[in-house]
Write a protein that holds these residues in place. Structure first.
Motif, PDB file in Angstrom:
ATOM      1  N   ILE A   1      -5.640  13.924  -6.253  1.00 38.96           N
ATOM      2  CA  ILE A   1      -5.848  15.269  -6.783  1.00 38.96           C
ATOM      3  C   ILE A   1      -6.739  16.027  -5.796  1.00 38.96           C
ATOM      4  CG2 ILE A   1      -6.752  16.662  -8.684  1.00 38.96           C
ATOM      5  CD1 ILE A   1      -6.271  14.303 -10.529  1.00 38.96           C
TER       6      ILE A   1
ATOM      7  N   CYS B   1      -9.509  18.356  -4.145  1.00 42.90           N
ATOM      8  CA  CYS B   1     -10.847  18.758  -4.572  1.00 42.90           C
ATOM      9  C   CYS B   1     -11.102  20.213  -4.178  1.00 42.90           C
ATOM     10  CB  CYS B   1     -11.922  17.873  -3.923  1.00 42.90           C
ATOM     11  SG  CYS B   1     -11.902  16.169  -4.483  1.00 42.90           S
TER      12      CYS B   1
ATOM     13  N   GLU C   1     -12.315  18.222  -9.156  1.00 39.23           N
ATOM     14  CA  GLU C   1     -10.864  18.124  -9.018  1.00 39.23           C
ATOM     15  C   GLU C   1     -10.173  19.429  -9.405  1.00 39.23           C
ATOM     16  OE1 GLU C   1      -9.691  14.839 -11.436  1.00 39.23           O
ATOM     17  OE2 GLU C   1     -10.391  13.321 -10.010  1.00 39.23           O
TER      18      GLU C   1
ATOM     19  N   CYS D   1     -15.643  15.241  -7.889  1.00 32.66           N
ATOM     20  CA  CYS D   1     -15.113  14.433  -6.788  1.00 32.66           C
ATOM     21  C   CYS D   1     -16.260  13.634  -6.164  1.00 32.66           C
ATOM     22  CB  CYS D   1     -14.490  15.328  -5.717  1.00 32.66           C
ATOM     23  SG  CYS D   1     -13.061  16.283  -6.258  1.00 32.66           S
TER      24      CYS D   1
END
Length: 282
Positions: free
Chosen positions: A100, A102, A127, A134
């Motif tokens: 995912i 950041c 995220e 993160c």
């Protein structure tokens, strides 16, 4: 001696304020154990104004094919040489399914080490699409003369939204001038070239709308452009009308450092005039 000290202090302060961070910065970004990769490549495209404002794009990547492109804004303090950048959104990405992107905040320090300009510091973030933190990490960048990723022309939010709503007629492009400049800071002034007759234009830089339906007069329409090194730029004049005396004519004055160029431009309902320029830095 006191006067000399004051002079040196003012000289140093001026040099610090004048530091131009515009350009390509590339290096490494690390991430903690919970990140997708322990290390990424990072390329920042920074535009820096005299007001100490920063904007641009960041590319985090493990290869040219796997990357995340974000947009950021921030500020630079010339006294402390500290730079804070805050990403606002992800523009595009191609990452493994389990990863995912950041959205990050950068805390960086500018320095010159053995004649090499550097930006070093840390980053934190969350995220994309949620508020999960993160794993943070470190950043080490140096100035580069050539980008890996495409350079994007920055627009205001209102112009970007406006461009999505308008539609342009397809027209041929005519290149009227190609310039090579030796500075990143370029000023463009646009005037009506002859009798002021309500000539109206829209102006695009590399496809990004910068001026929309502006009337040309004896007072300049001014654009200040921070050009990235070794990147090609195409400024297009799109005639919104032909005025009372066709065709649509304008005078463009380009100021780049100590050099000044006068370019006379003519656009019509079938062609748009184009001026190309490039900031060469080796």
């Amino acid at each position: 001696m006191r006067l000399l000290s004051i002079f040196l202090f003012l000289l140093f302060a001026h040099a610090s304020f004048a530091q131009n961070l515009t350009g390509i910065w590339r290096g490494k970004r690390t991430q903690g154990a919970q990140g997708c990769f322990p290390e990424y490549g990072l390329e920042l495209h920074i535009e820096y104004s005299n007001e100490q404002l920063i904007m641009g794009n960041a590319y985090s990547y493990v290869s040219r094919e796997q990357f995340t492109k974000t947009i950021f804004k921030g500020r630079y303090n010339p006294q402390t040489k500290r730079l804070v950048l805050i990403e606002s959104s992800v523009l595009s990405y191609n990452v493994p399914p389990q990863c995912i992107p950041c959205i990050k905040t950068y805390q960086l320090n500018f320095a010159v080490k053995e004649k090499e300009e550097t930006l070093e510091g840390q980053w934190t973030g969350h995220e994309m699409g949620n508020s999960h933190a993160c794993s943070p990490g470190n950043i080490a960048l140096h100035r580069e003369v050539q980008p890996i990723f495409p350079v994007t022309v920055q627009q205001t939010d209102s112009l970007a939204e406006l461009q999505q709503r308008i539609s342009l007629k397809q027209r041929d492009k005519e290149v009227v001038e190609t310039l090579k400049v030796d500075t990143s800071r370029i000023r463009i002034d646009l005037y009506d070239n002859a009798e002021i007759d309500d000539d109206t234009v829209s102006v695009f830089l590399n496809g990004a709308l910068l001026l929309y339906k502006k009337r040309l007069t004896d007072r300049p329409l001014t654009l200040n452009i921070n050009a990235m090194p070794n990147s090609d730029y195409e400024l297009m004049m799109y005639a919104e009308n032909l005025g009372r005396i066709p065709p649509n004519t304008s005078l463009m004055i380009v100021t780049a450092g100590k050099k000044k160029y006068e370019i006379r431009i003519s656009s019509s309902e079938t062609k748009s005039a184009v001026v190309k320029f490039r900031y060469d830095l080796r």
